[in-house]
Design a protein around this motif. Sequence first.
Motif, PDB file in Angstrom:
ATOM      1  N   ARG A  24       0.847  -1.201   0.000  1.00  0.00           N
ATOM      2  CA  ARG A  24       0.000   0.000   0.000  1.00  0.00           C
ATOM      3  C   ARG A  24       0.885   1.255   0.000  1.00  0.00           C
ATOM      4  NH1 ARG A  24      -1.896   0.811   5.736  1.00  0.00           N
ATOM      5  NH2 ARG A  24       0.347   1.150   5.787  1.00  0.00           N
ATOM      6  N   ASP A  25       1.928   1.263   0.841  1.00  0.00           N
ATOM      7  CA  ASP A  25       2.819   2.437   0.910  1.00  0.00           C
ATOM      8  C   ASP A  25       3.477   2.702  -0.442  1.00  0.00           C
ATOM      9  OD1 ASP A  25       2.119   2.616   3.522  1.00  0.00           O
ATOM     10  OD2 ASP A  25       4.007   1.834   4.332  1.00  0.00           O
ATOM     11  N   LEU A  26       3.916   1.643  -1.105  1.00  0.00           N
ATOM     12  CA  LEU A  26       4.554   1.817  -2.422  1.00  0.00           C
ATOM     13  C   LEU A  26       3.533   2.286  -3.459  1.00  0.00           C
ATOM     14  CD1 LEU A  26       6.835  -1.352  -2.623  1.00  0.00           C
ATOM     15  CD2 LEU A  26       7.626   1.024  -2.674  1.00  0.00           C
ATOM     16  N   SER A  27       2.318   1.722  -3.385  1.00  0.00           N
ATOM     17  CA  SER A  27       1.269   2.115  -4.338  1.00  0.00           C
ATOM     18  C   SER A  27       0.972   3.605  -4.194  1.00  0.00           C
ATOM     19  CB  SER A  27      -0.020   1.321  -4.087  1.00  0.00           C
ATOM     20  OG  SER A  27       0.190  -0.061  -4.309  1.00  0.00           O
ATOM     21  N   CYS A  84       1.049  -1.738  -6.715  1.00  0.00           N
ATOM     22  CA  CYS A  84       1.389  -3.086  -6.245  1.00  0.00           C
ATOM     23  C   CYS A  84       0.130  -3.933  -6.133  1.00  0.00           C
ATOM     24  CB  CYS A  84       2.041  -3.036  -4.863  1.00  0.00           C
ATOM     25  SG  CYS A  84       3.656  -2.263  -4.858  1.00  0.00           S
ATOM     26  N   VAL A  85       0.304  -5.224  -6.364  1.00  0.00           N
ATOM     27  CA  VAL A  85      -0.796  -6.167  -6.142  1.00  0.00           C
ATOM     28  C   VAL A  85      -0.292  -7.240  -5.172  1.00  0.00           C
ATOM     29  CG1 VAL A  85      -2.363  -7.850  -7.186  1.00  0.00           C
ATOM     30  CG2 VAL A  85      -1.777  -5.765  -8.444  1.00  0.00           C
ATOM     31  N   GLY A  86      -1.039  -7.484  -4.110  1.00  0.00           N
ATOM     32  CA  GLY A  86      -0.653  -8.476  -3.111  1.00  0.00           C
ATOM     33  C   GLY A  86      -1.245  -9.840  -3.410  1.00  0.00           C
ATOM     34  N   ILE A  87      -0.470 -10.870  -3.106  1.00  0.00           N
ATOM     35  CA  ILE A  87      -0.955 -12.257  -3.191  1.00  0.00           C
ATOM     36  C   ILE A  87      -0.815 -12.863  -1.798  1.00  0.00           C
ATOM     37  CG2 ILE A  87      -0.458 -14.568  -4.103  1.00  0.00           C
ATOM     38  CD1 ILE A  87       0.354 -13.348  -6.718  1.00  0.00           C
ATOM     39  N   GLY A 116      -2.702  -1.658 -15.506  1.00  0.00           N
ATOM     40  CA  GLY A 116      -2.296  -0.471 -14.734  1.00  0.00           C
ATOM     41  C   GLY A 116      -3.014  -0.363 -13.397  1.00  0.00           C
ATOM     42  N   ILE A 117      -3.683  -1.456 -12.988  1.00  0.00           N
ATOM     43  CA  ILE A 117      -4.428  -1.432 -11.723  1.00  0.00           C
ATOM     44  C   ILE A 117      -3.531  -1.898 -10.581  1.00  0.00           C
ATOM     45  CG2 ILE A 117      -6.436  -2.354 -10.482  1.00  0.00           C
ATOM     46  CD1 ILE A 117      -7.675  -2.889 -13.299  1.00  0.00           C
ATOM     47  N   GLY A 118      -3.361  -1.035  -9.572  1.00  0.00           N
ATOM     48  CA  GLY A 118      -2.539  -1.395  -8.416  1.00  0.00           C
ATOM     49  C   GLY A 118      -3.306  -1.175  -7.131  1.00  0.00           C
ATOM     50  N   ASN A 119      -2.568  -1.245  -6.021  1.00  0.00           N
ATOM     51  CA  ASN A 119      -3.160  -1.079  -4.698  1.00  0.00           C
ATOM     52  C   ASN A 119      -4.308  -2.077  -4.474  1.00  0.00           C
ATOM     53  OD1 ASN A 119      -3.018   0.196  -2.209  1.00  0.00           O
ATOM     54  ND2 ASN A 119      -4.656   1.616  -2.707  1.00  0.00           N
ATOM     55  N   TYR A 140      -9.449  -7.073  -4.142  1.00  0.00           N
ATOM     56  CA  TYR A 140      -9.977  -5.969  -3.344  1.00  0.00           C
ATOM     57  C   TYR A 140      -8.955  -4.839  -3.266  1.00  0.00           C
ATOM     58  CZ  TYR A 140     -12.934  -9.713  -1.402  1.00  0.00           C
ATOM     59  OH  TYR A 140     -13.777 -10.776  -1.239  1.00  0.00           O
ATOM     60  N   ASP A 141      -9.448  -3.666  -2.970  1.00  0.00           N
ATOM     61  CA  ASP A 141      -8.589  -2.545  -2.627  1.00  0.00           C
ATOM     62  C   ASP A 141      -7.787  -2.920  -1.364  1.00  0.00           C
ATOM     63  OD1 ASP A 141      -8.109   0.540  -2.683  1.00  0.00           O
ATOM     64  OD2 ASP A 141      -8.694   0.071  -0.614  1.00  0.00           O
ATOM     65  N   ILE A 142      -6.518  -2.573  -1.309  1.00  0.00           N
ATOM     66  CA  ILE A 142      -5.698  -3.013  -0.160  1.00  0.00           C
ATOM     67  C   ILE A 142      -6.246  -2.463   1.154  1.00  0.00           C
ATOM     68  CG2 ILE A 142      -3.434  -2.877   0.983  1.00  0.00           C
ATOM     69  CD1 ILE A 142      -2.056  -3.187  -1.617  1.00  0.00           C
ATOM     70  N   TYR A 143      -6.628  -1.195   1.130  1.00  0.00           N
ATOM     71  CA  TYR A 143      -7.119  -0.571   2.360  1.00  0.00           C
ATOM     72  C   TYR A 143      -8.353  -1.328   2.868  1.00  0.00           C
ATOM     73  CZ  TYR A 143      -8.667   2.968   5.628  1.00  0.00           C
ATOM     74  OH  TYR A 143      -9.059   3.605   6.766  1.00  0.00           O
ATOM     75  N   GLU A 144      -9.258  -1.592   1.930  1.00  0.00           N
ATOM     76  CA  GLU A 144     -10.479  -2.328   2.271  1.00  0.00           C
ATOM     77  C   GLU A 144     -10.115  -3.730   2.793  1.00  0.00           C
ATOM     78  OE1 GLU A 144     -14.060  -4.217  -0.377  1.00  0.00           O
ATOM     79  OE2 GLU A 144     -12.923  -2.585  -1.278  1.00  0.00           O
TER      80      GLU A 144
END
Length: 319
Positions: free
Chosen positions: A110-113, A119-122, A278-281, A294-298
């Motif tokens: 999230r910080d990098l995004s 960034c996309v998390g797995i 181009g979709i991140g976070n 999902y959105d990382i924050y969510e």
Amino acid sequence: MKTIGVLTSGGDAPGMNAAVRAVVRTAIANGMTVKGIRRGYNGLMEDDVIELGARDVSDIIQLGGTMLYSARSSRFKTEEGLAEAMATCKKHGIEGIVVIGGDGSFRGARDLSLRGIPCVGIPATIDNDISSTEYTIGFDTAMNTVIDMVDRLRDTCDSHARCSVVEVMGRRAGHIALRTGLSVGAVAILVPERDTSVDEVIEKIERTRALGKKHFIVMVAEGVGGVDEMAKKIEATTGIETRGTILGHVQRGGAPTVRDRVIASQMGFEAVNLLKEGIGNRVVAYKLGKIVNYDIYEALNMHKPFDEYMYLVADTTSI
Ligand code: ADP
């Protein structure tokens, strides 16, 4: 995006390699270049970066651990650490990153995004304790390792001690204990999500012994702990010879199961398809048999309820 990075962070889990392989090959199939960042965020700050071609990820789908190595880094959480990470991205032309790890790693993503590197998390951890997903890579393999070892313990339990109190991993969650407890027919399962006293365990042992049960396995999540004291108390109260066993880090290793290889591959594929647009976070997740995101924050603010239904099944069938 032309160039993306991939890293593994936090505790390692079987299936991380399968995810790395899927990321690399999906990206290459889409005409992108992939940079492997070693040792998690440490490698990103310290410029430990290698280019990964399709053949560089050959022969890893079946391996536990992670070929990119994993690490924890407190420095990455500082402004200086983030600035170094951004500089490495700039140097290598990294425009987006797939972060394979847990909730902590997703906070870093999230910080990098937020600073302009989507960034996309797995989700990968044996503990299945990531709030946004029903399933995390490594969970199935770890549980299969647990039941394999407890089945062996049971053989010797049959010959000597009659009761085994087994501690399994899971950090602050009881997901591993619950499903493995059910799978080995544990007479009681102790998880941090529920209060169960040793007296209740003893009561269940006595009750089922009266029904003819001859040997007993008590499954304890590491978030509850205290297996040796529990074993002593069970033995002192019931007279049944009892031993405590902590399975430990063996649970983190080994060849990933089919389930972990498949889900890791699907998630790696999905993550790159997001970055490609181009979709991140975002974080990739498993929900009702499908891969979603999902959105990382969510995602970080989601709550994963304890599986009371599964607990009831385990409790009811272990009489
Ligand atoms: P996991 O990803 O398995 O939850 P950790 O919690 O250890 O494992 O996190 C892995 C790494 O992610 C940390 O060492 C740190 O570099 C980064 N990280 C963790 N928490 C944060 C945070 N709040 N902000 C930014 N980065 C974080």
